[in-house]
Design a protein around this motif. Structure first.
Motif, PDB file in Angstrom:
ATOM      1  N   VAL A  81       0.811  -1.241   0.061  1.00  0.00           N
ATOM      2  CA  VAL A  81      -0.140   0.068   0.037  1.00  0.00           C
ATOM      3  C   VAL A  81       0.882   1.453   0.210  1.00  0.00           C
ATOM      4  CG1 VAL A  81      -2.011  -1.119   1.189  1.00  0.00           C
ATOM      5  CG2 VAL A  81      -0.239   0.019   2.544  1.00  0.00           C
ATOM      6  N   PRO A  82       0.256   2.497  -0.747  1.00  0.00           N
ATOM      7  CA  PRO A  82       1.199   3.700  -0.390  1.00  0.00           C
ATOM      8  C   PRO A  82       1.248   4.380   0.586  1.00  0.00           C
ATOM      9  CG  PRO A  82      -1.003   3.701  -1.792  1.00  0.00           C
ATOM     10  CD  PRO A  82      -0.754   2.553  -1.285  1.00  0.00           C
ATOM     11  N   HIS A  83       2.362   4.763   1.035  1.00  0.00           N
ATOM     12  CA  HIS A  83       2.636   5.645   2.177  1.00  0.00           C
ATOM     13  C   HIS A  83       2.113   5.129   3.377  1.00  0.00           C
ATOM     14  CE1 HIS A  83       2.353   8.324  -1.366  1.00  0.00           C
ATOM     15  NE2 HIS A  83       3.729   8.605  -1.081  1.00  0.00           N
ATOM     16  N   PRO A  84       2.413   4.072   3.730  1.00  0.00           N
ATOM     17  CA  PRO A  84       1.907   3.526   5.204  1.00  0.00           C
ATOM     18  C   PRO A  84       2.469   4.216   6.182  1.00  0.00           C
ATOM     19  CG  PRO A  84       3.830   2.039   4.234  1.00  0.00           C
ATOM     20  CD  PRO A  84       3.426   2.953   2.997  1.00  0.00           C
TER      21      PRO A  84
ATOM     22  N   ASP B  49      -1.403  -5.791  21.491  1.00  0.00           N
ATOM     23  CA  ASP B  49      -1.788  -4.366  21.357  1.00  0.00           C
ATOM     24  C   ASP B  49      -2.363  -4.159  19.827  1.00  0.00           C
ATOM     25  OD1 ASP B  49      -2.260  -1.899  21.898  1.00  0.00           O
ATOM     26  OD2 ASP B  49      -0.383  -1.088  22.523  1.00  0.00           O
ATOM     27  N   LEU B  50      -3.058  -3.030  19.932  1.00  0.00           N
ATOM     28  CA  LEU B  50      -3.409  -2.650  18.539  1.00  0.00           C
ATOM     29  C   LEU B  50      -2.329  -2.306  17.635  1.00  0.00           C
ATOM     30  CD1 LEU B  50      -5.526  -1.976  16.178  1.00  0.00           C
ATOM     31  CD2 LEU B  50      -5.882   0.292  17.605  1.00  0.00           C
ATOM     32  N   ASN B  51      -1.810  -2.557  16.478  1.00  0.00           N
ATOM     33  CA  ASN B  51      -1.028  -1.859  15.526  1.00  0.00           C
ATOM     34  C   ASN B  51      -1.748  -1.399  14.299  1.00  0.00           C
ATOM     35  OD1 ASN B  51       2.115  -3.276  16.312  1.00  0.00           O
ATOM     36  ND2 ASN B  51       0.342  -4.399  17.194  1.00  0.00           N
ATOM     37  N   LEU B  52      -1.851  -0.019  14.455  1.00  0.00           N
ATOM     38  CA  LEU B  52      -2.648   0.610  13.336  1.00  0.00           C
ATOM     39  C   LEU B  52      -1.473   1.165  12.128  1.00  0.00           C
ATOM     40  CD1 LEU B  52      -5.122   1.678  12.498  1.00  0.00           C
ATOM     41  CD2 LEU B  52      -4.531   4.030  13.700  1.00  0.00           C
ATOM     42  N   ILE B  53      -2.049   0.680  10.973  1.00  0.00           N
ATOM     43  CA  ILE B  53      -1.182   1.271   9.715  1.00  0.00           C
ATOM     44  C   ILE B  53      -2.255   1.845   8.898  1.00  0.00           C
ATOM     45  CG2 ILE B  53      -0.238   0.568   7.729  1.00  0.00           C
ATOM     46  CD1 ILE B  53      -0.475  -1.963  10.512  1.00  0.00           C
ATOM     47  N   THR B  54      -2.130   3.089   8.555  1.00  0.00           N
ATOM     48  CA  THR B  54      -2.904   3.954   7.667  1.00  0.00           C
ATOM     49  C   THR B  54      -2.103   4.182   6.517  1.00  0.00           C
ATOM     50  OG1 THR B  54      -2.150   5.978   8.716  1.00  0.00           O
ATOM     51  CG2 THR B  54      -4.142   5.133   9.484  1.00  0.00           C
ATOM     52  N   PHE B  55      -2.945   4.382   5.424  1.00  0.00           N
ATOM     53  CA  PHE B  55      -2.231   4.670   4.199  1.00  0.00           C
ATOM     54  C   PHE B  55      -3.050   5.313   3.315  1.00  0.00           C
ATOM     55  CE2 PHE B  55      -4.043   0.409   4.792  1.00  0.00           C
ATOM     56  CZ  PHE B  55      -4.940   0.181   3.636  1.00  0.00           C
ATOM     57  N   GLU B  56      -2.421   5.716   1.957  1.00  0.00           N
ATOM     58  CA  GLU B  56      -3.226   6.592   0.919  1.00  0.00           C
ATOM     59  C   GLU B  56      -4.339   5.578   0.360  1.00  0.00           C
ATOM     60  OE1 GLU B  56      -2.301   8.304  -3.398  1.00  0.00           O
ATOM     61  OE2 GLU B  56      -0.936   8.391  -1.868  1.00  0.00           O
ATOM     62  N   SER B  57      -5.343   6.101   0.044  1.00  0.00           N
ATOM     63  CA  SER B  57      -6.573   5.061  -0.206  1.00  0.00           C
ATOM     64  C   SER B  57      -6.329   4.358  -1.451  1.00  0.00           C
ATOM     65  CB  SER B  57      -8.172   5.989  -0.224  1.00  0.00           C
ATOM     66  OG  SER B  57      -8.358   6.554   0.741  1.00  0.00           O
ATOM     67  N   VAL B  58      -6.694   3.014  -1.248  1.00  0.00           N
ATOM     68  CA  VAL B  58      -6.515   2.040  -2.328  1.00  0.00           C
ATOM     69  C   VAL B  58      -7.848   1.357  -2.591  1.00  0.00           C
ATOM     70  CG1 VAL B  58      -5.739  -0.081  -2.913  1.00  0.00           C
ATOM     71  CG2 VAL B  58      -4.177   1.673  -1.809  1.00  0.00           C
ATOM     72  N   VAL B  59      -8.252   1.386  -3.824  1.00  0.00           N
ATOM     73  CA  VAL B  59      -9.523   0.568  -4.267  1.00  0.00           C
ATOM     74  C   VAL B  59      -9.145  -0.850  -4.934  1.00  0.00           C
ATOM     75  CG1 VAL B  59     -11.438   0.435  -5.846  1.00  0.00           C
ATOM     76  CG2 VAL B  59     -10.809   2.547  -4.625  1.00  0.00           C
TER      77      VAL B  59
ATOM     78  N   LEU C  98      -4.513  12.407   0.640  1.00  0.00           N
ATOM     79  CA  LEU C  98      -3.445  12.258   1.552  1.00  0.00           C
ATOM     80  C   LEU C  98      -3.901  12.581   2.985  1.00  0.00           C
ATOM     81  CD1 LEU C  98      -0.452  13.603  -0.455  1.00  0.00           C
ATOM     82  CD2 LEU C  98      -1.199  11.272  -0.177  1.00  0.00           C
ATOM     83  N   ASP C  99      -5.267  12.944   3.332  1.00  0.00           N
ATOM     84  CA  ASP C  99      -5.766  13.198   4.663  1.00  0.00           C
ATOM     85  C   ASP C  99      -6.594  12.390   5.006  1.00  0.00           C
ATOM     86  OD1 ASP C  99      -4.088  15.503   4.539  1.00  0.00           O
ATOM     87  OD2 ASP C  99      -5.515  16.820   3.369  1.00  0.00           O
ATOM     88  N   GLN C 100      -6.861  12.417   6.243  1.00  0.00           N
ATOM     89  CA  GLN C 100      -7.949  11.429   6.883  1.00  0.00           C
ATOM     90  C   GLN C 100      -9.229  12.122   7.609  1.00  0.00           C
ATOM     91  OE1 GLN C 100      -7.448   7.970   7.396  1.00  0.00           O
ATOM     92  NE2 GLN C 100      -5.533   7.789   6.310  1.00  0.00           N
TER      93      GLN C 100
END
Length: 265
Positions: free
Chosen positions: A125-128, A139-149, A198-200
């Protein structure tokens, strides 16, 4: 009940945090929510004493009360993966991996990577962005990234000296769903008419106010084709509100201070 903030765009609006009523508080961590979309879950390897379907049942348990987890214990592989196949293209920009660690044969992996099927091959995924940066056990490991379809996503575990495991895995689109770990937030679920890639939009409801990139924590309507855009909070049931606080960012360029309006439906 839903409350919506409308922004008339002379420049382009950027919102750092929106607080309704008494004040802003950080989102409370909660158990995972099973993926609402129909999904087939598979894995490269599953230990015979564990159950793969446990990663998508909404239950987070780091012990045996209840025993609810997938692990790759005794796997012959240096890496293992868990795959979510939705059967149709969906937008995702976050993955929550609730890592199981028993301190022995199953420990936090050296790395967690998120991949998607691009139609021909698996791609990262882009920009994780990983929180925490290094995988943490129990624990929770959160990975956010640029939206992918894509129709298929998977979590790849690069094992440490031991093998890897998870008690829950959640993929989400933060523009329409809560981020993993925020499912039970009393602050509601936020969505928007438009969100820059690039935002959330979930950043407006996480209790963090930052007017710079340390951290970059914001929703923007940058590149929006609309004359006005909105951010909406859905509480799921009627709630009483009598005030709204909007922390607006302006960088002197494309983002300029606006006069928002508020409505409820």
């Amino acid at each position: 009940m839903k409350l919506r903030r409308l922004f008339s765009l002379q420049g382009l609006s950027l919102i750092l945090s929106v607080c309704l009523a008494a004040g802003c508080i950080p989102l409370a961590a909660s158990a995972g929510t099973p993926d609402a979309s129909p999904v087939a879950v598979t894995a490269s390897y599953t230990y015979h004493g564990d159950r793969l379907e446990n990663v998508n049942d909404g239950i987070v348990s780091y012990d045996d009360s209840p025993k609810n987890r997938w692990t790759s214990y005794e796997s012959p592989n240096a890496t293992d993966w868990v795959q979510f196949d939705y059967g149709e293209p969906l937008s995702k920009n976050a993955a929550g991996v609730y890592v199981f660690d028993d301190g022995g044969g199953v420990k936090a992996p050296n790395a967690i990577d998120i991949q998607y099927w691009d139609g021909a091959a698996w791609s990262g995924v882009p920009h994780p962005v990983r929180t925490p940066e290094a995988p943490a056990g129990n624990d929770l490991n959160l990975i956010t990234f640029e939206s992918v379809v894509a129709s298929k996503f998977r979590v790849v575990f690069s094992h440490s000296g031991s093998k890897s495991g998870a008690t829950e895995i959640v993929f989400a689109d933060s523009n329409s769903e809560p981020l993993p770990g925020a499912e039970a937030s009393p602050l509601g679920i936020v969505s928007a008419s438009y969100t820059f890639r690039l935002d959330q939009v979930s950043s407006v409801n996480d209790g963090i106010v930052s007017y710079n990139d340390s951290p970059s924590n914001r929703w923007t309507a940058y590149e929006s084709p609309n004359a006005s855009d909105w951010v909406q909070t859905n509480y799921g049931s009627p709630v009483r509100k009598d005030a709204v606080g909007i922390y607006i960012f302006a960088d002197g360029g494309e983002y300029r201070r606006q006069t928002p309006t508020t409505s409820n439906t």
